[in-house]
Design a protein around this motif. Sequence first.
Motif, PDB file in Angstrom:
ATOM      1  N   ILE A  10       0.759 -18.022 133.873  1.00  0.00           N
ATOM      2  CA  ILE A  10       1.698 -16.964 134.261  1.00  0.00           C
ATOM      3  C   ILE A  10       1.066 -15.593 134.066  1.00  0.00           C
ATOM      4  N   SER A  11       0.348 -15.402 132.984  1.00  0.00           N
ATOM      5  CA  SER A  11      -0.330 -14.125 132.752  1.00  0.00           C
ATOM      6  C   SER A  11      -1.352 -13.849 133.844  1.00  0.00           C
ATOM      7  N   TRP A  12      -2.119 -14.874 134.208  1.00  0.00           N
ATOM      8  CA  TRP A  12      -3.160 -14.688 135.221  1.00  0.00           C
ATOM      9  C   TRP A  12      -2.549 -14.275 136.558  1.00  0.00           C
ATOM     10  N   VAL A  13      -1.483 -14.965 136.998  1.00  0.00           N
ATOM     11  CA  VAL A  13      -0.840 -14.623 138.272  1.00  0.00           C
ATOM     12  C   VAL A  13      -0.235 -13.222 138.211  1.00  0.00           C
ATOM     13  N   LEU A  14       0.440 -12.899 137.116  1.00  0.00           N
ATOM     14  CA  LEU A  14       1.060 -11.587 136.963  1.00  0.00           C
ATOM     15  C   LEU A  14       0.012 -10.479 137.009  1.00  0.00           C
ATOM     16  N   LEU A  15      -1.091 -10.663 136.310  1.00  0.00           N
ATOM     17  CA  LEU A  15      -2.126  -9.633 136.249  1.00  0.00           C
ATOM     18  C   LEU A  15      -2.855  -9.476 137.572  1.00  0.00           C
ATOM     19  N   ARG A  16      -3.036 -10.574 138.319  1.00  0.00           N
ATOM     20  CA  ARG A  16      -3.705 -10.453 139.616  1.00  0.00           C
ATOM     21  C   ARG A  16      -2.837  -9.654 140.590  1.00  0.00           C
ATOM     22  N   TRP A  17      -1.543  -9.896 140.577  1.00  0.00           N
ATOM     23  CA  TRP A  17      -0.663  -9.122 141.435  1.00  0.00           C
ATOM     24  C   TRP A  17      -0.623  -7.656 140.991  1.00  0.00           C
ATOM     25  N   HIS A  18      -0.651  -7.418 139.684  1.00  0.00           N
ATOM     26  CA  HIS A  18      -0.679  -6.036 139.198  1.00  0.00           C
ATOM     27  C   HIS A  18      -1.952  -5.332 139.643  1.00  0.00           C
ATOM     28  N   ASP A  19      -3.096  -6.004 139.560  1.00  0.00           N
ATOM     29  CA  ASP A  19      -4.356  -5.398 140.005  1.00  0.00           C
ATOM     30  C   ASP A  19      -4.301  -5.035 141.485  1.00  0.00           C
ATOM     31  N   LEU A  20      -3.702  -5.920 142.282  1.00  0.00           N
ATOM     32  CA  LEU A  20      -3.602  -5.651 143.719  1.00  0.00           C
ATOM     33  C   LEU A  20      -2.727  -4.436 143.996  1.00  0.00           C
ATOM     34  N   ASN A 130       3.305  -4.251 117.728  1.00  0.00           N
ATOM     35  CA  ASN A 130       2.242  -5.255 117.792  1.00  0.00           C
ATOM     36  C   ASN A 130       0.906  -4.529 117.919  1.00  0.00           C
ATOM     37  N   THR A 131       0.382  -4.082 116.795  1.00  0.00           N
ATOM     38  CA  THR A 131      -0.794  -3.204 116.798  1.00  0.00           C
ATOM     39  C   THR A 131      -2.120  -3.946 116.652  1.00  0.00           C
ATOM     40  N   LYS A 132      -2.094  -5.232 116.366  1.00  0.00           N
ATOM     41  CA  LYS A 132      -3.335  -5.986 116.189  1.00  0.00           C
ATOM     42  C   LYS A 132      -4.031  -6.150 117.531  1.00  0.00           C
ATOM     43  N   GLU A 133      -5.278  -5.660 117.619  1.00  0.00           N
ATOM     44  CA  GLU A 133      -5.971  -5.626 118.908  1.00  0.00           C
ATOM     45  C   GLU A 133      -6.249  -7.026 119.451  1.00  0.00           C
ATOM     46  N   SER A 134      -6.433  -7.998 118.587  1.00  0.00           N
ATOM     47  CA  SER A 134      -6.698  -9.353 119.064  1.00  0.00           C
ATOM     48  C   SER A 134      -5.491  -9.925 119.813  1.00  0.00           C
ATOM     49  N   ASN A 135      -4.292  -9.435 119.495  1.00  0.00           N
ATOM     50  CA  ASN A 135      -3.095  -9.868 120.219  1.00  0.00           C
ATOM     51  C   ASN A 135      -3.001  -9.256 121.610  1.00  0.00           C
ATOM     52  N   HIS A 136      -3.690  -8.126 121.789  1.00  0.00           N
ATOM     53  CA  HIS A 136      -3.625  -7.440 123.080  1.00  0.00           C
ATOM     54  C   HIS A 136      -4.432  -8.164 124.150  1.00  0.00           C
ATOM     55  N   THR A 137      -5.393  -8.954 123.768  1.00  0.00           N
ATOM     56  CA  THR A 137      -6.290  -9.596 124.724  1.00  0.00           C
ATOM     57  C   THR A 137      -6.023 -11.099 124.868  1.00  0.00           C
ATOM     58  N   LEU A 138      -4.853 -11.537 124.417  1.00  0.00           N
ATOM     59  CA  LEU A 138      -4.493 -12.941 124.602  1.00  0.00           C
ATOM     60  C   LEU A 138      -4.160 -13.219 126.066  1.00  0.00           C
ATOM     61  N   TYR A 139      -4.329 -14.456 126.477  1.00  0.00           N
ATOM     62  CA  TYR A 139      -3.897 -14.941 127.798  1.00  0.00           C
ATOM     63  C   TYR A 139      -4.505 -14.137 128.947  1.00  0.00           C
ATOM     64  N   THR A 140      -5.792 -13.844 128.861  1.00  0.00           N
ATOM     65  CA  THR A 140      -6.627 -13.166 129.882  1.00  0.00           C
ATOM     66  C   THR A 140      -6.314 -11.677 130.024  1.00  0.00           C
ATOM     67  N   TRP A 141      -5.505 -11.085 129.127  1.00  0.00           N
ATOM     68  CA  TRP A 141      -5.206  -9.661 129.207  1.00  0.00           C
ATOM     69  C   TRP A 141      -6.406  -8.853 128.698  1.00  0.00           C
ATOM     70  N   THR A 142      -6.546  -7.632 129.224  1.00  0.00           N
ATOM     71  CA  THR A 142      -7.504  -6.669 128.680  1.00  0.00           C
ATOM     72  C   THR A 142      -6.726  -5.584 127.931  1.00  0.00           C
ATOM     73  N   VAL A 143      -7.441  -4.800 127.132  1.00  0.00           N
ATOM     74  CA  VAL A 143      -6.784  -3.719 126.387  1.00  0.00           C
ATOM     75  C   VAL A 143      -6.174  -2.708 127.350  1.00  0.00           C
ATOM     76  N   GLU A 144      -6.873  -2.437 128.458  1.00  0.00           N
ATOM     77  CA  GLU A 144      -6.360  -1.478 129.445  1.00  0.00           C
ATOM     78  C   GLU A 144      -5.059  -1.982 130.077  1.00  0.00           C
ATOM     79  N   GLN A 145      -5.006  -3.266 130.392  1.00  0.00           N
ATOM     80  CA  GLN A 145      -3.783  -3.822 130.978  1.00  0.00           C
ATOM     81  C   GLN A 145      -2.639  -3.813 129.970  1.00  0.00           C
TER      82      GLN A 145
END
Length: 320
Positions: A10-20, A130-145
């Motif tokens: 779900i994260s991957w599909v959501l992020l690909r549509w967001h990038d587009l 949720n300030t822990k940076e490792s949580n920000h990059t779960l499920y294919t997310w980047t810090v920028e996203q």
Amino acid sequence: MTLHYVYYAISWVLLRWHDLWELVLPEGRFLGTDWQWVLAICFLVITLRVILFPLFIKQIKSQRAMQALAPKLKELQARYKDDKQTLQKETMELYRKEKANPLMGCLPMLLQAPVFIALLHVLRRIRPSNTKESNHTLYTWTVEQWDSALNSHVFGVPIWGTFQTSARELADTGVSPISVKIVTGILVLIMMATTYLTSRQMILKTGWNSDPQQRMIQKMMLYGIPFMLLFSGAIFPVGVILYWVVNNAFSLGQQMWVLRKYPPPTNTGDAPPVKKPPKPGTKKHAELLREKQERAKALAPKVGAKPNKKKGGATRGTSE
């Protein structure tokens, strides 16, 4: 069973549509809304519905088959009412013979449930606390996203906000808790209304089930689920409520098309529908009056004609 892989998908599909949509709408904020994320959620719904569309067709066909089998099922229930084992065996044999599957009617809904849970899990992680940076990059997310989603808004409120979001969590956003409650409250009411309309549309087209238990389930779907959303909607982030509303809107349109293409079977045992009389002043009403007058004129006795005597009704004269 873990939903870990569903979170990734779900994260991957959501992020690909967001990038587009970020490429199409680089300056996408309008009316206090970051449309890149809103459209990403909308097209996540469309992606899911397209994938599940063949199953949705099978669901409708299965419901039609079950409706057609209703008289035969009643006959079996009456015949084997004192023998539950034989009734179950004969019922399964009837399903096999007629190629009907009662479970197929629930399959699309069951497959959508993990998607909703996954989106709820992913979006609930996006919050300032949720300030822990490792949580920000779960499920294919980047810090920028992550930062983009954290700072995105829907009608002026954070996409991660809920009806219960506190003033402390909103301190760095410049948004008041009242604004969040108003927007989420309106979205929850729309979510309830569209959920009710989706169930109502299906019931009106297919009819109320004659079986008391199935009828109770229909009433639960029609009234119970929208009522429960009044309370559960308080913990849903704005993005999840938006997903639910878009999904319901898509379901309404999809059901309308499918129900027209695959209309409910007509029950030959029912009485024919009564035609409504034409409205006074219309052409059909004038024709109907003219036909009545012609029939009355044809049945009226002619001038000078003797009335017909009923059999055995004539009086006998005295013989000379």
